[in-house]
Design an enzyme around this catalytic site. Structure first.
Site, PDB file in Angstrom:
ATOM      1  N   ILE A 105     -35.617  14.698  -5.940  1.00  0.00           N
ATOM      2  CA  ILE A 105     -34.748  15.550  -6.933  1.00  0.00           C
ATOM      3  C   ILE A 105     -35.134  16.957  -6.152  1.00  0.00           C
ATOM      4  O   ILE A 105     -35.827  17.447  -5.314  1.00  0.00           O
ATOM      5  CB  ILE A 105     -35.416  15.551  -7.904  1.00  0.00           C
ATOM      6  CG1 ILE A 105     -34.722  16.497  -9.211  1.00  0.00           C
ATOM      7  CG2 ILE A 105     -36.980  15.850  -8.213  1.00  0.00           C
ATOM      8  CD1 ILE A 105     -35.192  16.375 -10.529  1.00  0.00           C
ATOM      9  N   CYS A 106     -33.838  17.886  -6.299  1.00  0.00           N
ATOM     10  CA  CYS A 106     -33.878  19.288  -5.966  1.00  0.00           C
ATOM     11  C   CYS A 106     -34.068  19.340  -4.482  1.00  0.00           C
ATOM     12  O   CYS A 106     -33.167  18.560  -3.575  1.00  0.00           O
ATOM     13  CB  CYS A 106     -35.115  19.815  -6.578  1.00  0.00           C
ATOM     14  SG  CYS A 106     -35.034  21.868  -6.340  1.00  0.00           S
ATOM     15  N   GLY A 107     -34.707  20.089  -3.656  1.00  0.00           N
ATOM     16  CA  GLY A 107     -34.741  20.191  -2.274  1.00  0.00           C
ATOM     17  C   GLY A 107     -35.380  18.962  -1.530  1.00  0.00           C
ATOM     18  O   GLY A 107     -34.896  18.924  -0.319  1.00  0.00           O
ATOM     19  N   THR A 109     -33.694  16.414  -1.724  1.00  0.00           N
ATOM     20  CA  THR A 109     -32.581  15.696  -1.238  1.00  0.00           C
ATOM     21  C   THR A 109     -32.168  16.201   0.027  1.00  0.00           C
ATOM     22  O   THR A 109     -31.500  15.650   0.789  1.00  0.00           O
ATOM     23  CB  THR A 109     -31.362  15.871  -2.231  1.00  0.00           C
ATOM     24  OG1 THR A 109     -31.201  17.141  -2.730  1.00  0.00           O
ATOM     25  CG2 THR A 109     -31.810  15.212  -3.711  1.00  0.00           C
TER      26      THR A 109
END
Length: 207
Positions: A105-107, A109
């Protein structure tokens, strides 16, 4: 159901990791029989973005894919400021190659994009141009949804991705992948925690 009967989920932890992004997932996994173990670059304590101090249960070089039902990677400032967290992206590759699913999730990725893990898999993130800035080759596989699960192929593990504002949808994909709830209860869980639909509570209670 005992706390270890459903398997072990590994949560990666590192300085500035976004602790709110996995709260729904880890809390409800624990309530449904999973053991959540934290994995750091070492066993030295880390501090979350929320200022909480976390003592990792094991170091990354101790993580074995065969011991894990799922590896979860959260956002953190360090994903975009150097190579500090690159070992976690490499660990994700090892897990996926071994058929063990990964959820990012978020960074995180972006970390997977830099590792080449999103080039051939359906995925999402905060926005498409955030991942495009990594120079990865998977732009055509980007999906404009809150969270997505790629089914994997040729024995590789399934991969969940989500943007930073979607911790509930991220948890929904995790629960669906691991079979924590049947389809009816999974929908009810999402409606309860995402939409504040009080009627969904009765479905979750089996009434």
């Amino acid at each position: 159901m005992t706390s270890s009967s459903a398997g072990t989920v590994h949560l990666a932890v590192y300085d500035t990791f976004a602790d709110w992004e996995t709260g729904y997932a880890t809390a409800h996994l624990t309530q449904n029989g999973y053991t959540v173990r934290t994995v750091g670059l070492s066993r030295e304590p880390v501090t979350t973005m929320g200022g909480l101090r976390v003592q990792p249960d094991l170091a990354l070089d101790e993580l074995r894919p065969q011991d894990s039902a799922l590896l979860i990677l959260t956002g953190a400032a360090s994903w975009d400021t150097g190579e500090t967290l690159a070992p976690f992206a490499r660990a994700a590759r090892t897990c996926l190659d071994a058929g063990v699913p990964v959820a990012a999730i978020c960074g995180a990725t972006a970390g997977l994009a830099r590792e080449g893990l999103l080039d051939d898999r359906a995925h999402t993130s905060a926005v498409s141009f955030y991942l495009a800035a990594t120079g990865y080759a998977g732009g055509e596989r980007y999906v404009e949804v809150d969270a997505v699960t790629d089914p994997g192929a040729d024995g590789t593990g399934r991969l969940i991705t989500a943007g930073p504002t979607e911790p509930v949808a991220f948890a929904r994909e995790v629960f669906g992948l691991l079979g924590v709830y049947d389809a009816k209860k999974l929908d009810a869980w999402y409606r309860l925690f995402h939409d504040s639909d009080a009627s969904a509570y009765e479905v979750l209670q089996g009434e």
